[in-house]
Design an enzyme around this catalytic site. Structure first.
Site, PDB file in Angstrom:
ATOM      1  N   ASP A  40     -31.737  25.831 -14.149  1.00 11.04           N
ATOM      2  CA  ASP A  40     -31.326  27.355 -14.266  1.00 11.04           C
ATOM      3  C   ASP A  40     -31.366  27.914 -12.938  1.00 11.04           C
ATOM      4  O   ASP A  40     -32.506  27.332 -12.176  1.00 11.04           O
ATOM      5  CB  ASP A  40     -31.354  27.983 -15.469  1.00 11.04           C
ATOM      6  CG  ASP A  40     -30.097  28.894 -15.895  1.00 11.04           C
ATOM      7  OD1 ASP A  40     -29.971  29.688 -15.244  1.00 11.04           O
ATOM      8  OD2 ASP A  40     -30.161  28.938 -17.150  1.00 11.04           O
ATOM      9  N   ASP A  57     -29.821  26.981  -7.666  1.00 15.04           N
ATOM     10  CA  ASP A  57     -28.608  27.845  -7.532  1.00 15.04           C
ATOM     11  C   ASP A  57     -27.444  26.999  -7.332  1.00 15.04           C
ATOM     12  O   ASP A  57     -27.406  26.451  -6.514  1.00 15.04           O
ATOM     13  CB  ASP A  57     -28.740  28.984  -6.524  1.00 15.04           C
ATOM     14  CG  ASP A  57     -27.623  29.870  -6.241  1.00 15.04           C
ATOM     15  OD1 ASP A  57     -26.603  29.618  -6.833  1.00 15.04           O
ATOM     16  OD2 ASP A  57     -27.911  30.662  -5.282  1.00 15.04           O
ATOM     17  N   SER A 117     -14.207  27.452 -22.116  1.00 15.13           N
ATOM     18  CA  SER A 117     -14.293  28.376 -23.019  1.00 15.13           C
ATOM     19  C   SER A 117     -12.695  28.690 -23.346  1.00 15.13           C
ATOM     20  O   SER A 117     -11.611  28.306 -22.777  1.00 15.13           O
ATOM     21  CB  SER A 117     -14.313  29.507 -22.244  1.00 15.13           C
ATOM     22  OG  SER A 117     -14.505  30.727 -22.962  1.00 15.13           O
ATOM     23  N   HIS A 119     -11.401  31.298 -23.420  1.00 14.02           N
ATOM     24  CA  HIS A 119     -10.733  32.106 -22.577  1.00 14.02           C
ATOM     25  C   HIS A 119      -9.778  31.503 -21.582  1.00 14.02           C
ATOM     26  O   HIS A 119      -8.977  32.166 -20.754  1.00 14.02           O
ATOM     27  CB  HIS A 119     -11.629  33.126 -21.961  1.00 14.02           C
ATOM     28  CG  HIS A 119     -12.321  33.922 -23.070  1.00 14.02           C
ATOM     29  ND1 HIS A 119     -11.768  34.938 -23.676  1.00 14.02           N
ATOM     30  CD2 HIS A 119     -13.706  33.538 -23.699  1.00 14.02           C
ATOM     31  CE1 HIS A 119     -12.268  35.348 -24.578  1.00 14.02           C
ATOM     32  NE2 HIS A 119     -13.659  35.046 -24.602  1.00 14.02           N
ATOM     33  N   TYR A 142     -12.969  35.288 -15.472  1.00 17.44           N
ATOM     34  CA  TYR A 142     -13.562  34.263 -16.159  1.00 17.44           C
ATOM     35  C   TYR A 142     -12.917  33.103 -16.688  1.00 17.44           C
ATOM     36  O   TYR A 142     -13.255  32.069 -16.235  1.00 17.44           O
ATOM     37  CB  TYR A 142     -14.510  34.873 -17.041  1.00 17.44           C
ATOM     38  CG  TYR A 142     -15.205  33.934 -17.921  1.00 17.44           C
ATOM     39  CD1 TYR A 142     -16.294  33.246 -17.800  1.00 17.44           C
ATOM     40  CD2 TYR A 142     -14.897  34.219 -19.488  1.00 17.44           C
ATOM     41  CE1 TYR A 142     -16.845  32.133 -18.490  1.00 17.44           C
ATOM     42  CE2 TYR A 142     -15.549  32.966 -20.398  1.00 17.44           C
ATOM     43  CZ  TYR A 142     -16.487  32.273 -19.823  1.00 17.44           C
ATOM     44  OH  TYR A 142     -17.064  31.592 -20.847  1.00 17.44           O
TER      45      TYR A 142
HETATM   46  C1  15L Z   1     -17.042  33.110 -24.101  1.00 18.23           C
HETATM   47  O1  15L Z   1     -16.582  32.330 -23.240  1.00 18.23           O
HETATM   48  C2  15L Z   1     -18.443  33.514 -23.773  1.00 18.23           C
HETATM   49  O2  15L Z   1     -19.025  33.004 -22.973  1.00 18.23           O
HETATM   50  C3  15L Z   1     -19.176  34.300 -25.128  1.00 18.23           C
HETATM   51  O3  15L Z   1     -20.036  35.241 -24.389  1.00 18.23           O
HETATM   52  C4  15L Z   1     -18.112  34.991 -26.049  1.00 18.23           C
HETATM   53  O4  15L Z   1     -17.489  36.041 -25.303  1.00 18.23           O
HETATM   54  C5  15L Z   1     -16.943  34.110 -26.159  1.00 18.23           C
HETATM   55  O5  15L Z   1     -16.200  33.735 -25.197  1.00 18.23           O
HETATM   56  C6  15L Z   1     -15.795  34.773 -27.271  1.00 18.23           C
HETATM   57  O6  15L Z   1     -14.733  34.541 -27.054  1.00 18.23           O
HETATM   58  O7  15L Z   1     -16.512  35.117 -28.330  1.00 18.23           O
END
Ligand code: 15L
Length: 278
Positions: A40, A57, A117, A119, A142
């Protein structure tokens, strides 16, 4: 080597080891592999004498090459994990993601488990059920970086023979924090199970799965994960009271409530909610 004979990983690198998911996984994977190397930007808290930490990094390719040297597999959690200004996302997730896969190729790493994710597909409407074949529909810069990571992963799998599991993680916590999380929650044990599938499954080549427990309100068809042997034990509905309690503390979010990504969608939203989203 044929796909069916691919050995499981012995020496594993965990990037983002100091973060929330890294801290959970570091404990769950302890002892499972001959080496678990942690990395990390800053050292994780409570580092044991039996744990190896190497600072790096992700934006520095030479540093990333050093941390991947000699490992069989990487669990890539590193980078920015929420919405942030483009410079930060670009540096850690776009440049950092490229460096990670490129360093893996140069050092003949066999497997990568990539923490994608929900997202990446956050702008799908909640009344739809989507599989992993649905086009990406990111809800944030993101989310775009996670879609980019999945694309990179596919390139390195198809062109260079890396074995990659992309896990579109919902939200990993001990209990779902609110109503949205009842659909996307994953328990730490279930996430560890998926990560181990990525590190060990003999015929994995490239796959995207959803990082979700056995949630009655799920928006996702996770058949790809089940085909790989995933058997989630967690059930969000067992924690319904906890989720409702958390929900009661949240401000109203009528736009976010339409889409899977919730607040990631409503933040900066300037469109027409009737016609936007998938
Ligand atoms: C994610 O991708 C994030 O890393 C996490 O912090 C939450 O925000 C999660 O999604 C979510 O959608 O709850």
């Amino acid at each position: 080597m044929t796909a069916a004979k691919a050995p499981k990983a012995k020496r594993v690198l965990l990037t983002g080891a100091a973060g929330g998911i890294g801290t959970m996984l570091r404990r769950k994977l302890k002892g499972a592999y001959a080496e678990l190397r942690l990395s990390d930007i800053a050292a994780p808290k409570g580092l044991g004498r039996d744990e190896t930490f190497v600072q790096a990094d992700l934006a520095d390719l030479a540093a990333v090459e050093k941390i991947v040297e000699g490992v069989d597999a990487i669990v890539h959690l590193g980078g920015v994990s929420v919405e942030q200004p483009w410079d930060a996302i670009h540096r850690a997730n776009i440049v950092g993601g490229y460096n990670l896969f490129e360093a893996a190729r140069r050092h003949r790493v066999k497997r990568v488990v990539f923490a994608s994710s929900n997202h990446a597909v956050g702008f799908y409407r909640r009344n739809r059920r989507i599989g992993t074949g649905a086009p990406v529909r990111p809800d944030s810069r993101y989310g775009v970086s996670k879609a980019f990571g999945e694309a990179l992963a596919a390139l390195y799998a198809d062109k260079y023979g890396l074995r990659v599991l992309c896990i579109r993680i919902g939200n990993v916590t001990e209990k779902p924090a609110d109503v949205r999380r009842l659909s996307i929650w994953i328990s730490p044990d279930d996430l560890a199970q998926l990560v181990r599938i990525g590190l060990e499954h003999p015929s994995l080549t490239y796959e995207i799965v959803y990082g979700a427990s056995d949630n009655a309100r799920s928006w996702w068809d996770n058949a790809a994960a089940f085909r790989l042997g995933y058997r989630p034990a967690g059930r969000a509905e067992d924690h319904l009271a906890h989720a409702l309690e958390g929900q009661a503390k949240l401000p109203p979010d009528p736009i976010g409530d339409l889409f899977e990504g919730g607040p990631f969608c409503s933040s900066e939203f300037a469109g027409d909610p009737e016609t936007r989203g998938g």
